[in-house]
Design a protein around this motif. Structure first.
Motif, PDB file in Angstrom:
ATOM      1  N   PHE A  12       1.701   0.707  10.992  1.00  0.00           N
ATOM      2  CA  PHE A  12       1.634  -0.722  10.652  1.00  0.00           C
ATOM      3  C   PHE A  12       1.125  -0.925   9.226  1.00  0.00           C
ATOM      4  N   LEU A  13       0.055  -0.222   8.865  1.00  0.00           N
ATOM      5  CA  LEU A  13      -0.484  -0.369   7.508  1.00  0.00           C
ATOM      6  C   LEU A  13       0.525   0.088   6.457  1.00  0.00           C
ATOM      7  N   ALA A  14       1.233   1.169   6.737  1.00  0.00           N
ATOM      8  CA  ALA A  14       2.246   1.637   5.787  1.00  0.00           C
ATOM      9  C   ALA A  14       3.327   0.567   5.600  1.00  0.00           C
ATOM     10  N   ALA A  15       3.790  -0.018   6.700  1.00  0.00           N
ATOM     11  CA  ALA A  15       4.793  -1.083   6.606  1.00  0.00           C
ATOM     12  C   ALA A  15       4.226  -2.297   5.868  1.00  0.00           C
ATOM     13  N   LEU A  16       2.993  -2.650   6.154  1.00  0.00           N
ATOM     14  CA  LEU A  16       2.350  -3.795   5.497  1.00  0.00           C
ATOM     15  C   LEU A  16       2.198  -3.567   3.997  1.00  0.00           C
ATOM     16  N   PHE A  17       1.708  -2.398   3.620  1.00  0.00           N
ATOM     17  CA  PHE A  17       1.534  -2.108   2.198  1.00  0.00           C
ATOM     18  C   PHE A  17       2.888  -2.051   1.489  1.00  0.00           C
ATOM     19  N   GLY A  18       3.899  -1.523   2.176  1.00  0.00           N
ATOM     20  CA  GLY A  18       5.252  -1.545   1.621  1.00  0.00           C
ATOM     21  C   GLY A  18       5.755  -2.959   1.446  1.00  0.00           C
ATOM     22  N   ALA A  19       5.398  -3.836   2.379  1.00  0.00           N
ATOM     23  CA  ALA A  19       5.819  -5.243   2.302  1.00  0.00           C
ATOM     24  C   ALA A  19       5.215  -5.948   1.089  1.00  0.00           C
ATOM     25  N   LEU A  49       2.785  11.969   9.633  1.00  0.00           N
ATOM     26  CA  LEU A  49       2.179  12.107  10.960  1.00  0.00           C
ATOM     27  C   LEU A  49       2.802  13.279  11.725  1.00  0.00           C
ATOM     28  N   VAL A  50       4.117  13.376  11.667  1.00  0.00           N
ATOM     29  CA  VAL A  50       4.787  14.489  12.339  1.00  0.00           C
ATOM     30  C   VAL A  50       4.363  15.809  11.696  1.00  0.00           C
ATOM     31  N   GLY A 109       4.737   7.537  -1.735  1.00  0.00           N
ATOM     32  CA  GLY A 109       3.395   8.115  -1.849  1.00  0.00           C
ATOM     33  C   GLY A 109       2.355   7.309  -1.089  1.00  0.00           C
ATOM     34  N   ILE A 110       2.492   5.995  -1.121  1.00  0.00           N
ATOM     35  CA  ILE A 110       1.571   5.133  -0.379  1.00  0.00           C
ATOM     36  C   ILE A 110       1.741   5.376   1.119  1.00  0.00           C
ATOM     37  N   GLY A 116      -1.408  10.290   6.186  1.00  0.00           N
ATOM     38  CA  GLY A 116      -2.471  11.285   6.109  1.00  0.00           C
ATOM     39  C   GLY A 116      -3.857  10.723   6.384  1.00  0.00           C
ATOM     40  N   GLY A 117      -3.935   9.417   6.676  1.00  0.00           N
ATOM     41  CA  GLY A 117      -5.222   8.791   6.990  1.00  0.00           C
ATOM     42  C   GLY A 117      -6.064   8.440   5.768  1.00  0.00           C
ATOM     43  N   MET A 118      -5.458   8.417   4.601  1.00  0.00           N
ATOM     44  CA  MET A 118      -6.179   8.123   3.357  1.00  0.00           C
ATOM     45  C   MET A 118      -6.016   6.641   3.024  1.00  0.00           C
ATOM     46  N   TYR A 119      -6.698   5.803   3.784  1.00  0.00           N
ATOM     47  CA  TYR A 119      -6.522   4.354   3.680  1.00  0.00           C
ATOM     48  C   TYR A 119      -6.951   3.790   2.333  1.00  0.00           C
ATOM     49  N   PHE A 120      -8.066   4.251   1.804  1.00  0.00           N
ATOM     50  CA  PHE A 120      -8.543   3.736   0.516  1.00  0.00           C
ATOM     51  C   PHE A 120      -7.559   4.091  -0.597  1.00  0.00           C
ATOM     52  N   VAL A 121      -7.050   5.310  -0.570  1.00  0.00           N
ATOM     53  CA  VAL A 121      -6.074   5.742  -1.569  1.00  0.00           C
ATOM     54  C   VAL A 121      -4.821   4.863  -1.482  1.00  0.00           C
ATOM     55  N   ALA A 122      -4.337   4.647  -0.264  1.00  0.00           N
ATOM     56  CA  ALA A 122      -3.132   3.830  -0.074  1.00  0.00           C
ATOM     57  C   ALA A 122      -3.369   2.384  -0.498  1.00  0.00           C
TER      58      ALA A 122
END
Length: 150
Positions: A12-19, A49-50, A109-110, A116-122
């Motif tokens: 969800f966060l990946a999709a949100l940040f991409g948005a 994740l995989v 990359g985000i 990879g669980g690196m939320y602050f970096v993303a």
């Protein structure tokens, strides 16, 4: 294996940040907009994740050697190939699509960072990407004749 809610959070966060980045590109009427950026970011997170957790059943087996960074390297190469398709030579000396290509590469990359669980970096990458795409346009208009009509 990580819990299902952590997997959903990362996707969800990946999709949100991409948005966030995709909306800016959509607003500028670029070819790669909201859905493209969301899918690239979320897809990259999914692949990470995989890569990170999908082979837990063979971890420690004498016949298997795991290296999640190999999958990450393949994401970078694959997205570079997709980005190359976004770059067009219009007429001699005029190249279009470089920002779109670099944006797709950055959003991958985000997504990888989220996977990879690196939320602050993303989050930092998303914020800086948005500032570059949106904020630098103001400076370009002010200091460069090339961008006066934008």
């Amino acid at each position: 294996m990580i819990h299902w809610y952590e997997i959903l959070l990362r996707l969800f966060l990946a999709a949100l940040f991409g948005a966030v980045i995709g909306l800016e590109r959509e607003h500028r009427d670029r070819a790669a907009g909201l859905r493209t950026h969301m899918l690239v970011s979320m897809g990259s997170a999914l692949i990470m994740l995989v890569s990170s957790f999908g082979f837990q059943d063979i971890v420690g087996a004498s016949y298997a050697e795991l290296d999640p960074s190999r999958v990450a390297a393949q994401i970078v190469s694959g997205i570079g190939f997709i980005g190359a398709g976004a770059i067009l030579l219009r007429k001699p000396g005029t190249v279009m699509g470089l920002t779109t290509a670099s944006g797709i590469w950055t959003i991958a990359g985000i997504g990888m960072a989220i996977g990879g669980g690196m939320y602050f970096v993303a989050g930092s990458g998303t914020l800086l990407s948005f500032l570059i795409l949106w904020g630098m346009r103001v400076l370009q208009r002010k200091f460069s004749n090339k961008f006066q009509n934008m």
